[in-house]
Write an enzyme that holds these catalytic residues in place. Structure first.
Site, short mmCIF file in Angstrom:
data_model
loop_
_atom_site.label_atom_id
_atom_site.label_comp_id
_atom_site.label_asym_id
_atom_site.label_seq_id
_atom_site.Cartn_x
_atom_site.Cartn_y
_atom_site.Cartn_z
N LEU A 166 -20.99 -97.36 -17.43
CA LEU A 166 -19.96 -96.34 -17.68
C LEU A 166 -20.52 -94.94 -17.53
O LEU A 166 -19.89 -94.06 -16.92
CB LEU A 166 -19.38 -96.51 -19.10
CG LEU A 166 -18.26 -95.54 -19.43
CD1 LEU A 166 -16.96 -95.96 -18.77
CD2 LEU A 166 -18.05 -95.39 -20.92
N TYR A 179 -6.58 -94.25 -20.08
CA TYR A 179 -5.25 -94.12 -19.48
C TYR A 179 -4.52 -92.88 -20.00
O TYR A 179 -3.67 -92.32 -19.32
CB TYR A 179 -4.43 -95.41 -19.67
CG TYR A 179 -4.60 -96.28 -18.45
CD1 TYR A 179 -5.88 -96.73 -18.11
CD2 TYR A 179 -3.56 -96.57 -17.59
CE1 TYR A 179 -6.09 -97.46 -16.95
CE2 TYR A 179 -3.76 -97.28 -16.43
CZ TYR A 179 -5.02 -97.72 -16.11
OH TYR A 179 -5.23 -98.42 -14.95
N GLU A 197 -4.59 -105.14 -10.42
CA GLU A 197 -5.89 -104.77 -9.87
C GLU A 197 -6.24 -105.77 -8.76
O GLU A 197 -6.05 -106.98 -8.96
CB GLU A 197 -6.95 -104.84 -10.97
CG GLU A 197 -7.87 -103.65 -10.99
CD GLU A 197 -8.79 -103.63 -12.21
OE1 GLU A 197 -9.32 -102.56 -12.48
OE2 GLU A 197 -8.98 -104.67 -12.86
N HIS A 219 -4.29 -99.90 -22.91
CA HIS A 219 -3.76 -99.03 -21.85
C HIS A 219 -2.23 -99.14 -21.73
O HIS A 219 -1.53 -98.14 -21.73
CB HIS A 219 -4.38 -99.38 -20.50
CG HIS A 219 -5.89 -99.27 -20.47
ND1 HIS A 219 -6.59 -98.41 -21.26
CD2 HIS A 219 -6.82 -99.92 -19.72
CE1 HIS A 219 -7.88 -98.52 -21.00
NE2 HIS A 219 -8.04 -99.44 -20.08
N ASP A 264 12.42 -88.57 -4.12
CA ASP A 264 10.99 -88.91 -4.13
C ASP A 264 10.11 -87.71 -4.42
O ASP A 264 10.16 -86.71 -3.70
CB ASP A 264 10.67 -89.49 -2.74
CG ASP A 264 9.27 -90.04 -2.64
OD1 ASP A 264 8.52 -89.90 -3.62
OD2 ASP A 264 8.92 -90.58 -1.59
P1 NDP Z 1 -23.41 -101.46 -20.48
O1 NDP Z 1 -23.46 -102.92 -20.70
O2 NDP Z 1 -23.83 -100.93 -19.17
O3 NDP Z 1 -24.26 -100.81 -21.67
C1 NDP Z 1 -24.60 -99.44 -21.75
C2 NDP Z 1 -26.04 -99.32 -22.20
O4 NDP Z 1 -26.17 -99.83 -23.53
C3 NDP Z 1 -27.01 -100.14 -21.36
O5 NDP Z 1 -27.47 -99.42 -20.25
C4 NDP Z 1 -28.11 -100.46 -22.35
O6 NDP Z 1 -29.00 -99.35 -22.38
C5 NDP Z 1 -27.42 -100.50 -23.69
N1 NDP Z 1 -27.17 -101.89 -24.09
C6 NDP Z 1 -26.62 -102.88 -23.36
N2 NDP Z 1 -26.55 -104.02 -24.07
C7 NDP Z 1 -27.06 -103.74 -25.27
C8 NDP Z 1 -27.25 -104.49 -26.46
N3 NDP Z 1 -26.88 -105.77 -26.54
N4 NDP Z 1 -27.79 -103.88 -27.53
C9 NDP Z 1 -28.13 -102.58 -27.47
N5 NDP Z 1 -27.97 -101.82 -26.37
C10 NDP Z 1 -27.44 -102.39 -25.30
O7 NDP Z 1 -21.95 -100.97 -20.87
P2 NDP Z 1 -20.95 -100.05 -20.08
O8 NDP Z 1 -21.65 -98.82 -19.68
O9 NDP Z 1 -20.25 -100.85 -19.06
O10 NDP Z 1 -19.87 -99.74 -21.22
C11 NDP Z 1 -20.15 -98.94 -22.34
C12 NDP Z 1 -18.92 -98.91 -23.25
O11 NDP Z 1 -17.81 -98.40 -22.52
C13 NDP Z 1 -18.50 -100.30 -23.72
O12 NDP Z 1 -17.97 -100.20 -24.99
C14 NDP Z 1 -17.41 -100.68 -22.73
O13 NDP Z 1 -16.52 -101.61 -23.28
C15 NDP Z 1 -16.75 -99.34 -22.49
N6 NDP Z 1 -16.07 -99.25 -21.22
C16 NDP Z 1 -16.75 -99.47 -20.05
C17 NDP Z 1 -16.08 -99.34 -18.85
C18 NDP Z 1 -16.81 -99.53 -17.56
O14 NDP Z 1 -16.17 -99.35 -16.52
N7 NDP Z 1 -18.09 -99.87 -17.55
C19 NDP Z 1 -14.63 -98.99 -18.77
C20 NDP Z 1 -14.05 -98.73 -20.07
C21 NDP Z 1 -14.74 -98.87 -21.23
P3 NDP Z 1 -30.50 -99.47 -22.88
O15 NDP Z 1 -30.93 -100.89 -22.81
O16 NDP Z 1 -31.24 -98.59 -21.93
O17 NDP Z 1 -30.45 -98.92 -24.25
C1 BG6 Z 2 -10.96 -100.66 -18.26
C2 BG6 Z 2 -11.02 -102.16 -18.24
O1 BG6 Z 2 -10.62 -100.21 -19.53
O2 BG6 Z 2 -9.99 -100.22 -17.33
C3 BG6 Z 2 -11.31 -102.66 -16.84
O3 BG6 Z 2 -12.04 -102.59 -19.13
C4 BG6 Z 2 -10.35 -102.09 -15.84
O4 BG6 Z 2 -11.26 -104.07 -16.82
C5 BG6 Z 2 -10.27 -100.58 -15.98
O5 BG6 Z 2 -10.81 -102.42 -14.54
C6 BG6 Z 2 -9.17 -100.01 -15.10
O6 BG6 Z 2 -9.25 -98.62 -15.11
P1 BG6 Z 2 -8.75 -97.78 -13.87
O7 BG6 Z 2 -8.93 -96.38 -14.30
O8 BG6 Z 2 -9.59 -98.17 -12.72
O9 BG6 Z 2 -7.31 -98.16 -13.67
#
Ligand code: NDP
Ligand code: BG6
Length: 483
Positions: free
Chosen positions: A30, A191, A228, A252, A400
């Site tokens: 993220l 969203y 999607e 969302h 539109d």
């Molecule tokens: P990641 O799985 O990439 O985790 C982010 C970072 O957290 C990792 O780089 C790691 O960093 C650390 N991490 C991962 N697993 C663990 C663990 N088990 N315990 C401790 N640290 C951990 O997550 P995302 O970046 O995909 O998502 C982050 C948040 O955003 C989540 O809550 C997700 O649900 C939410 N989210 C993500 C979206 C996306 O598109 N990715 C969209 C919407 C929401 P390190 O090991 O270096 O500390």
């Molecule tokens: C995230 C969901 O919240 O929204 C994903 O975890 C989904 O599964 C995403 O793909 C969709 O977002 P957007 O902005 O691409 O429509």
């Protein structure tokens, strides 16, 4: 009444000077995909505070040069913006440490203090938890105890998922509220940062023509659709635990539903807006399994795209739904009897998020107002028109408003850009309040538990199809008939 649609243009004046933005989980998906590009967008357009530092924090040991390379790899820049990117990277730093150790957080505090300087100015800090939910609580505690600024405002951005059901969401809310005041917490539902979702309020309350018919006497149904084209693509492990209802519908789509259905807020103040949204949610009964259709995608017909169960981390006996349709009734004076049909799914035939607040014309075909949230933002109204010429036949035509044709914006800012700017300004109406969460979870928790307990099997659909074959029949049985 001024009938122009007015874009919300943000003024630079209310942002906090001297702000440190600390991104926890900065090594993750993220952060690189959304957070840093959004911060760059704000920097480029001069929306970041004058004296701003962006500190990435995560457990991984990453050299600063390497970290900056990773940031750069996710930001698309034209040749003329390359210098701007260089200046942006100068305010980006990285500090490694754990999410549950006091010493790590104390080290982070020193790191930030060092960048802020020791002068008498306010020192505002924004903490962005781009972290898996398992570490939300320990990280928020560690931040409050060790990194909280005593010389300025502190804000905590929390990413979804906010729990898995009513009880776990309450546990998270209570744990956060032990250390953080509700007005310091910004729960992101991205969203709410999308241009067309932000435009819904303007459309509804800024146009007398819509305000007058926005009720059960003129609207026969409302459909909110998220489609999607991609599958879970490597996020199968996370997705299998949550499923499409928790991933998309409960947050969302429900945010959109509550803005479409709410009454006029007393003012545009965040609390007034969110009070109205909560009232809508509290008028909806818990969802019954009879009002839900579940689906799960399989390999595509040509075999080119993998099925859900082929994704890493998904067990072979998984019954997690990747598609869901559900119908809701809002039992209040305005909406009682109008079906709100929500559909969301992965690996479908076209990427689309649309909101269709129904029909206002009896006989012939009904009118249809379509609000396309993405892609190609648009608002269009299907109207009955006399066929031009000597014929008197009625034809369906469209009024539109397609954004690319009407507005000369080079691009619409990403949702995260808009939301981070709101955090900088302390504007909370586009963030989720704790009682909104409670009300939404009350609607979904019983059915989610029932699906899990009874292991209710989703109907299979092919990758790239329109979804489960029974969808059209299901929708007709739930109150929507084509005219
Ligand atoms: P990641 O799985 O990439 O985790 C982010 C970072 O957290 C990792 O780089 C790691 O960093 C650390 N991490 C991962 N697993 C663990 C663990 N088990 N315990 C401790 N640290 C951990 O997550 P995302 O970046 O995909 O998502 C982050 C948040 O955003 C989540 O809550 C997700 O649900 C939410 N989210 C993500 C979206 C996306 O598109 N990715 C969209 C919407 C929401 P390190 O090991 O270096 O500390
Ligand atoms: C995230 C969901 O919240 O929204 C994903 O975890 C989904 O599964 C995403 O793909 C969709 O977002 P957007 O902005 O691409 O429509």
């Amino acid at each position: 009444m001024n009938t122009d649609i007015v874009f919300e243009m943000t003024s630079h004046s209310t942002e906090k000077e001297n702000t440190a933005i600390i991104i926890l989980g900065a090594s993750g998906d993220l952060a690189f995909k959304k957070t840093y590009p959004a911060l760059f967008g704000l920097f480029k357009n001069d929306f970041l505070p004058k004296s701003c530092q962006i500190i990435g924090y995560a457990r991984s040991e990453i050299k600063l040069d390497e970290f900056k390379k990773r940031i750069t790899s996710k930001i698309k820049v034209s040749d003329e913006d390359k210098a701007v990117l260089e200046r942006f990277l100068e305010i980006c730093t990285y500090c490694s440490g754990s999410y549950d150790k006091k010493e790590s957080f104390q080290n982070l505090d020193k790191f930030v203090t060092n960048l802020e300087g020791e002068d008498d100015r306010k020192k505002n800090r924004i903490f962005y938890m781009a972290l898996p939910p398992t570490v939300f609580i320990s990280a928020s505690e560690g931040l409050k105890e060790n990194v909280y600024s005593k010389k300025g405002d502190n804000r905590l951005i929390v990413e979804k998922p906010f729990g898995k059901d009513f009880d776990s969401s309450r546990v998270l809310s209570r744990a956060l509220s032990k250390h953080w005041k509700e007005d310091e917490i910004y729960r992101i539902d991205h969203y709410l940062g999308k241009e067309m979702v932000k435009n819904l309020m303007m459309l509804r309350f800024g146009n007398v023509i819509f305000g007058a018919v926005w009720n059960r006497y003129y609207i026969s149904n409302v459909q909110i659709t998220f489609k999607e084209v991609i599958g879970t693509e490597g996020r199968g492990g996370y997705f299998n635990e949550f499923g499409i209802i928790r991933d998309i519908m409960q947050n969302h789509l429900f945010q959109i539903l509550s803005i479409v259905a709410m009454g006029r807020p007393v003012t545009l103040d965040a609390e007034d807006v969110r009070n109205e949204k909560v009232k809508v949610l509290r008028s909806i009964k818990p969802l019954s399994i009879d009002d839900v259709l579940l689906g799960q995608y399989t390999r595509s017909a040509d075999g080119k795209n993998k099925g859900y169960k082929d994704d890493e981390g998904v067990p072979q006996d998984s019954y997690t739904a990747t598609f869901a349709a559900a119908v809701f009734n809002i039992a209040n004076e305005r909406w009682d009897g109008v079906p709100f049909i929500l559909k969301c799914g992965k690996a479908l035939d076209e990427a689309k998020a649309e909101d269709v607040p129904g029909s206002i014309y009896p006989g012939l075909a009904r009118n249809e107002l379509v609000i396309r949230i993405q892609p190609k933002e648009a608002v269009y109204m299907k109207v009955m028109n006399k066929e031009p010429g000597l014929s008197n036949a009625a034809v369906i035509s469209e009024l539109d408003l397609s954004y690319t044709d009407r507005y000369s914006l080079s691009r619409i800012p990403d949702a995260y850009e808009s939301l981070i700017l709101d955090v900088l300004k302390g504007e909370k109406s586009n963030f989720v309040r704790d009682d909104e969460l409670d009300a939404a979870w009350k609607i979904f928790t019983p059915v989610l538990h029932q699906i899990e307990k009874e292991k209710i099997k989703p109907e299979l659909y092919e990758f790239g199809s329109r979804g489960p074959a029974s969808l059209s029949r299901w929708i007709e049985n739930h109150g929507y008939k084509r005219t």
